[in-house]
Design a protein around this motif. Sequence first.
Motif, PDB file in Angstrom:
ATOM      1  N   GLY A  85       0.800  -1.265   0.008  1.00 16.43           N
ATOM      2  CA  GLY A  85       0.112  -0.119   0.095  1.00 16.43           C
ATOM      3  C   GLY A  85       0.741   1.187  -0.012  1.00 16.43           C
ATOM      4  O   GLY A  85       2.068   1.121  -0.102  1.00 16.43           O
ATOM      5  N   GLY A  86       0.134   2.499   0.183  1.00 22.89           N
ATOM      6  CA  GLY A  86       0.973   3.638   0.042  1.00 22.89           C
ATOM      7  C   GLY A  86       1.799   3.927   1.095  1.00 22.89           C
ATOM      8  O   GLY A  86       2.947   4.347   0.997  1.00 22.89           O
ATOM      9  N   SER A  87       1.311   3.944   2.318  1.00 21.71           N
ATOM     10  CA  SER A  87       2.329   4.380   3.524  1.00 21.71           C
ATOM     11  C   SER A  87       3.272   3.207   3.712  1.00 21.71           C
ATOM     12  O   SER A  87       4.624   3.872   3.669  1.00 21.71           O
ATOM     13  N   VAL A  90       5.982   4.860   0.996  1.00 24.18           N
ATOM     14  CA  VAL A  90       6.650   5.907   1.298  1.00 24.18           C
ATOM     15  C   VAL A  90       7.703   5.486   2.475  1.00 24.18           C
ATOM     16  O   VAL A  90       8.872   6.024   2.257  1.00 24.18           O
ATOM     17  N   TYR A 119       0.191  14.859   2.972  1.00 27.92           N
ATOM     18  CA  TYR A 119       0.002  13.715   3.658  1.00 27.92           C
ATOM     19  C   TYR A 119       0.492  12.383   2.753  1.00 27.92           C
ATOM     20  O   TYR A 119       0.291  12.368   1.778  1.00 27.92           O
ATOM     21  N   HIS A 120       1.116  11.693   3.438  1.00 24.04           N
ATOM     22  CA  HIS A 120       2.171  10.643   3.058  1.00 24.04           C
ATOM     23  C   HIS A 120       1.795   9.299   3.535  1.00 24.04           C
ATOM     24  O   HIS A 120       2.581   8.451   3.210  1.00 24.04           O
ATOM     25  N   GLY A 121       0.649   9.234   4.507  1.00 20.86           N
ATOM     26  CA  GLY A 121       0.365   7.779   5.038  1.00 20.86           C
ATOM     27  C   GLY A 121       0.328   7.790   6.275  1.00 20.86           C
ATOM     28  O   GLY A 121       0.898   8.851   7.281  1.00 20.86           O
ATOM     29  N   GLU A 175       3.664  15.516  -3.013  1.00 19.05           N
ATOM     30  CA  GLU A 175       2.659  14.893  -3.850  1.00 19.05           C
ATOM     31  C   GLU A 175       2.690  15.950  -4.882  1.00 19.05           C
ATOM     32  O   GLU A 175       2.799  17.308  -4.895  1.00 19.05           O
ATOM     33  N   ASP A 209       5.626  11.416  -4.365  1.00 21.06           N
ATOM     34  CA  ASP A 209       4.360  10.774  -3.755  1.00 21.06           C
ATOM     35  C   ASP A 209       3.171  10.798  -4.649  1.00 21.06           C
ATOM     36  O   ASP A 209       2.500  11.659  -4.651  1.00 21.06           O
ATOM     37  N   VAL A 211       1.078   8.286  -4.822  1.00 23.26           N
ATOM     38  CA  VAL A 211       0.074   7.129  -4.444  1.00 23.26           C
ATOM     39  C   VAL A 211      -1.238   7.593  -4.844  1.00 23.26           C
ATOM     40  O   VAL A 211      -2.123   6.565  -5.233  1.00 23.26           O
ATOM     41  N   MET A 212      -1.638   8.866  -4.774  1.00 21.55           N
ATOM     42  CA  MET A 212      -3.187   9.383  -5.487  1.00 21.55           C
ATOM     43  C   MET A 212      -3.116   9.622  -6.725  1.00 21.55           C
ATOM     44  O   MET A 212      -4.002   9.320  -7.557  1.00 21.55           O
ATOM     45  N   LYS A 238      -2.776   2.794  -4.650  1.00 21.99           N
ATOM     46  CA  LYS A 238      -4.077   3.154  -4.977  1.00 21.99           C
ATOM     47  C   LYS A 238      -4.605   2.548  -6.205  1.00 21.99           C
ATOM     48  O   LYS A 238      -4.896   1.420  -6.556  1.00 21.99           O
TER      49      LYS A 238
HETATM   50  C1  LIG Z   1      -0.419  10.848  -1.429  1.00 26.07           C
HETATM   51  C2  LIG Z   1      -0.636   9.568  -0.361  1.00 26.07           C
HETATM   52  N1  LIG Z   1       0.507   9.035  -0.025  1.00 26.07           N
HETATM   53  C3  LIG Z   1       0.164   7.905   0.724  1.00 26.07           C
HETATM   54  C4  LIG Z   1      -0.876   7.535   1.194  1.00 26.07           C
HETATM   55  C5  LIG Z   1      -1.033   6.160   2.187  1.00 26.07           C
HETATM   56  O1  LIG Z   1      -1.426   5.259   1.243  1.00 26.07           O
HETATM   57  P1  LIG Z   1      -2.213   4.062   2.026  1.00 26.07           P
HETATM   58  O2  LIG Z   1      -3.400   4.676   2.924  1.00 26.07           O
HETATM   59  O3  LIG Z   1      -2.505   2.936   1.264  1.00 26.07           O
HETATM   60  O4  LIG Z   1      -1.247   3.500   3.074  1.00 26.07           O
HETATM   61  C6  LIG Z   1      -2.027   8.444   0.784  1.00 26.07           C
HETATM   62  C7  LIG Z   1      -3.485   7.622   1.278  1.00 26.07           C
HETATM   63  O5  LIG Z   1      -4.333   8.739   1.013  1.00 26.07           O
HETATM   64  C8  LIG Z   1      -2.027   9.447  -0.091  1.00 26.07           C
HETATM   65  O6  LIG Z   1      -2.992  10.127  -0.457  1.00 26.07           O
END
Ligand SMILES: Cc1ncc(COP(=O)(O)O)c(C=O)c1O
Length: 408
Positions: A85-87, A90, A119-121, A175, A209, A211-212, A238
């Motif tokens: 996943g995203g967190s 990162v 926001y990075h997780g 981001e 980042d 993720v989104m 995502k």
């Molecule tokens: C830009 C960004 N990075 C990291 C994350 C964290 O991802 P996850 O919730 O899949 O761990 C998110 C989640 O919204 C995000 O928007």
Amino acid sequence: MLVTHNEGVWFHTSDGRRILDAGGGAIVTNIGHGRPEIAQVAAEALTQLDYVVPVFATEARVALVEEVSDHWLPDPSWRCVFVSGGSESVDAAIRVAQLHHVACGRPERHKVIGRDVSYHGATVGALAAGAHNRRRKGLEQLLPSMPKTSHHDPDQLEKVIEVEGAETISAFIGEPVIGAAAGAYVPPDDYWARISEICAQHDILVIADEVMTGFGRLGKKMGHEALGFTPDIIVAGKGLGGGYVPIGGVYCHPEVVEPIGKTDLALMFYTFAGQDLCCSVATKVLEIVRTENLVDRAAVMGESLRIRLEEEFRDHPNVEDIRGRGLLQGLGLVADRETGAPFPRSAAFAESVANAALDNGVWVYPSGSGVFDDAVMFGPPFTVEEDHLDQMVYVTRQAIDTVASGLK
Ligand SMILES: Cc1ncc(COP(=O)(O)O)c(C=O)c1O
């Protein structure tokens, strides 16, 4: 509310309601819900292989690396690692950046500069790199302190580097378009070019980042492409799995990882990294995005959504800003657009608007933090149709009006 099943742009609840997924869940469901071809790929994948320790290659892992590096990354020579996943992605990117500098003989470079709106997780490392005050609340003492710079003025980065000392900094993370903390905030045109220039001057790695914003969301293959810069490391999750499987990834320019490969340093894997089922499904999701030209569709439908948002909210007393790129669009919400005064946080305006819209059959994603305290985001599947856009804009307008008039 109990969600029972979903299809297309809809999810259904046990009380018989059908809800339009204007937020794509949490900006995830790029190809829409309930695709039978995905269920078939998942069943075949599980029939063939279940768990394989991440250090071994499998056909599904190789196929996903090829799909991502051949079609989505800046260059096929880029290296990929898949996570859940995203967190996680990162955290892994922060570790890769540090290992890169250690391998290059610069072990003192350990700080990661984030941005004052981000926001990075939700892991400790990702929360520390980010600045989402509501999601960090109560954890401030636990989180390691990481320097922050401006989300809109790239030149402030020079000052932060001067204060911290360039020789202590490993990476900058941001981001391309700020999602959860700002409701689709797009920085000034020169922002990313200038950030990249400053980082290159000081041997600081740029982590995008995505993720989104990755995998088509902004109407370009990747967000950095939409914003006109090339990072050293990309993280993206995502939309990679489209919501069908939990998967994220870390993608690196070869020069980032090659020095590490010449040492005995290694990036410890997560147990479920590159799980076979997830890789098979993600490959199919990305194939669908490509063969159905869904990135172009995200650009076209994003434009269409933007026109509707401008028409509906241009003069709205509680909408300060309409922002975003492609199919990641947001509304900045305020108590008074003339003065920019926010609603008190105790009113939880964005969350209340999302709840009111949900009551009327539309899910929008509430967001915001700090200077962008209240916002809602639209990030529907790329398969969204014009009449869905009408519905999501109309219902959101009603929701804002209802909640705002209740606060007068
Ligand atoms: C830009 C960004 N990075 C990291 C994350 C964290 O991802 P996850 O919730 O899949 O761990 C998110 C989640 O919204 C995000 O928007």
